[in-house]
Design a protein around this motif. Structure first.
Motif, PDB file in Angstrom:
ATOM      1  N   TYR A 487      -5.000  -4.968 -15.933  1.00  0.00           N
ATOM      2  CA  TYR A 487      -4.209  -3.989 -16.401  1.00  0.00           C
ATOM      3  C   TYR A 487      -3.822  -3.328 -15.125  1.00  0.00           C
ATOM      4  N   VAL A 489      -3.746  -4.567 -11.823  1.00  0.00           N
ATOM      5  CA  VAL A 489      -2.732  -5.163 -11.092  1.00  0.00           C
ATOM      6  C   VAL A 489      -1.096  -5.295 -11.913  1.00  0.00           C
ATOM      7  N   MET A 490      -1.469  -5.468 -13.286  1.00  0.00           N
ATOM      8  CA  MET A 490      -0.218  -5.491 -13.940  1.00  0.00           C
ATOM      9  C   MET A 490       0.695  -4.072 -13.707  1.00  0.00           C
ATOM     10  N   ALA A 492       0.343  -2.257 -11.177  1.00  0.00           N
ATOM     11  CA  ALA A 492       0.776  -1.981  -9.559  1.00  0.00           C
ATOM     12  C   ALA A 492       2.106  -2.966  -9.530  1.00  0.00           C
ATOM     13  N   ILE A 493       2.122  -4.087 -10.232  1.00  0.00           N
ATOM     14  CA  ILE A 493       3.390  -4.865 -10.285  1.00  0.00           C
ATOM     15  C   ILE A 493       4.658  -4.259 -10.646  1.00  0.00           C
ATOM     16  N   ALA A 494       4.140  -3.401 -12.183  1.00  0.00           N
ATOM     17  CA  ALA A 494       5.300  -2.878 -12.670  1.00  0.00           C
ATOM     18  C   ALA A 494       5.852  -1.712 -11.891  1.00  0.00           C
ATOM     19  N   SER A 496       5.862  -1.404  -8.551  1.00  0.00           N
ATOM     20  CA  SER A 496       6.203  -1.894  -7.626  1.00  0.00           C
ATOM     21  C   SER A 496       7.788  -2.333  -7.834  1.00  0.00           C
ATOM     22  N   VAL A 497       7.857  -3.104  -8.984  1.00  0.00           N
ATOM     23  CA  VAL A 497       9.189  -3.325  -9.395  1.00  0.00           C
ATOM     24  C   VAL A 497       9.978  -2.079  -9.835  1.00  0.00           C
TER      25      VAL A 497
END
Length: 528
Positions: A487, A489-490, A492-494, A496-497
């Motif tokens: 969660y 990493v998810m 962080a990705i969200a 970043s997007v």
């Protein structure tokens, strides 16, 4: 001639089938039953008896001797001095009624469990057994804050099994990876049902996480230190020993409690101690048979003593019983009861399940222990419950929710509350009907707890530990099991997007002239 050929073919087929069947060999099994609580012992003894009846050779280490054991296959290694302080005269466990449930849980972690384990491992008879060089195929240990004892499985070369007298408790679930969703499974020491309000779910989750945090960060390190002291030559680490549990038996059944998600190697054996009803002692049989209006059975269990009721509460029961048309059988640990009514029979020990099996027993007054409530429901008896500590509040909350019992508050016990509860249950046919309905559901099992337990022990032994049953979750950390790293990493990705999309939109807006780029010297010109 034709008949002779047919008979020969049948005989040949039978011989071939017998020759292809695996030989039936009994296993050598060691049962470790360290608890001084007789109710805990009775569950373990029920499991051991099932294995004995199946032809296995069973050695039991316990404070209490096993009754009615098959000759030739059974050996008791008795440690009676471990239970000397828990006889008829004491201790007075009513004192724990005023203690918070988490305090009782803390005592289990800090004193009751560790002290019982240490006393067992230091006992001369246990030391002698450990030095004997004996080997066992299976080692079965009670799961009750006793993790250090799991090292006995490697020591004796056997597969490790555990049994929980409380049902699916947190410390047993942890061993096999059984989920414990706080949204609908109440903590063992809380009085909630499986239908909780928001704040009950909040409290349940808070208590559950606090319990797990203390268990992992305080209790297990203490157990690990004991493990290193008593098993200095162990090849397995303490953590590897915990992960080596092959099967966990739980004193529970979904018809008597709540549906629970189990790992494949967690098996319900609730009621395994219940045997076919035996003939009652002559005086009890006569007393019940001659009761014109039926009988009420009253017991506060094996650990709580009726003799330790405060005088005012004992007098309240006596006065209520005197006014009943029903007869009363009271498990009372004194030779005499002050001002005893003529319709009351007292005894220090009772064949409880056999009494409850009698059709003239109409009501069970109980402290709400899991052993007693299971026996009461097996025989279809409605209940009035007086919880004191541990899981008793939980069990009686379930009785009220399911409609087969009424719960009384110990602190407000009086003639009025006792009489009202008894008449509510006896005069309302729905309580008895509900108890009999649950009894029918519970008895509708393909094997029953004893045969199921034997099957799974033998299954694990046949399949060399049965690794196919084990959940990989036992090897995951808290972060991995709860996907906190995933969660994170998810997230962080969200994030970043979102940031990238925001920058792209801003760049597009500038190119289209929607957003003007600020000039570095604009502020200076304005000030001039």
């Amino acid at each position: 001639m034709e008949h002779t050929r047919l008979l020969s073919a049948v005989v040949l087929l039978g011989l071939l089938l017998l020759g292809s069947a695996p030989p039936s060999q009994g296993a050598r099994i060691l049962g470790i039953l360290p608890s001084v609580g007789r109710s805990h012992y009775i569950i373990g003894a029920g499991l051991m008896k099932a294995l004995l009846d199946a032809g296995h050779e069973v050695t039991i280490v316990s404070p209490y001797p096993m009754k009615d054991a098959p000759a030739g296959l059974h050996r008791d290694i008795l440690l009676p001095d471990l239970a000397t302080s828990h006889g008829v005269s004491g201790p007075d466990l009513f004192q724990y009624k005023s203690a918070p449930n988490l305090m009782v849980l803390y005592l289990v972690y800090s004193e009751i469990g560790p002290q019982a384990s240490e006393a067992l491992l230091q006992h001369p008879k246990m030391v002698e057994l450990m030095q004997s060089g004996e080997r066992f195929d299976a080692v079965i240990v009670e799961s009750f804050a006793s993790e250090v004892l799991y090292g006995l499985a490697e020591h004796f070369g056997g597969q490790l099994f555990v049994f929980s007298p409380f049902g699916a408790s947190m410390w047993t679930n942890e061993l096999v990876g059984t989920p414990y969703p706080y949204s609908y499974i109440p903590h063992t020491f809380l009085s909630y049902t499986n239908e909780m309000s928001f704040w009950q779910r909040f409290t349940n989750a808070l208590v559950g996480h606090a319990d797990k945090l203390y268990y992992r960060c305080v209790f297990l390190p203490q157990q690990e230190a004991m493990y290193r002291r008593f098993f200095p030559n162990a090849k397995l680490t303490f953590q590897q020993t915990l992960e080596s549990v092959r099967l966990a038996f739980v004193n529970q059944h979904f018809t008597l409690s709540y549906p629970h998600p189990y790992a494949p190697n967690m098996v319900e054996i609730g009621g395994i101690q219940i045997q076919p009803a035996k003939k009652l002692p002559a005086d009890i049989q006569k007393y019940i048979d001659e009761a014109p209006h039926g009988v009420i059975y009253f017991s506060m269990g094996s650990m709580l003593k009726g003799r330790n009721f405060p005088e005012d509460k004992r007098a309240a029961f006596v006065n209520v019983f005197r006014g009943l048309k029903e007869n009363v059988i009271w498990k009372y640990e004194n030779d005499s009861l002050p001002d005893k009514p003529p319709n009351v029979l007292i005894k220090a020990w009772m064949p409880q399940s056999d009494i409850l099996a009698h059709p003239k027993v109409k009501l069970f007054i109980t402290h709400g222990g899991l052993l007693g409530t299971t026996e009461g429901l097996y025989h279809g008896k409605p209940m009035v419950g007086i919880p004191i500590y541990g899981d008793q509040e939980l069990n009686l909350a379930r009785a009220e929710q399911a409609g087969y019992g009424v719960k009384l508050d110990y602190d407000t016990l009086s003639e009025e509350t006792i009489a009202a509860a008894i008449r509510t249950v006896l005069d309302g046919p729905a309580y008895g009907e509900r108890a009999r309905l649950i009894s029918d559901r519970y008895r509708d099992q393909p094997l029953g707890p004893a045969k199921a337990a034997v099957y799974w022990v033998e299954y694990v032994l046949r399949h060399k530990g049965a690794p196919q049953l084990q959940s990989p979750s036992v090897r995951l950390s808290f972060v991995q099991y709860n996907l906190l790293d995933v969660y994170a990493v998810m997230g962080a990705i969200a994030l970043s997007v979102l940031i990238g999309a925001g920058l792209m939109l801003r760049a597009v807006a500038r190119r289209l002239g929607i957003v003007k780029r600020a000039r570095p010297d604009s502020g200076q010109k304005k000030r001039q």
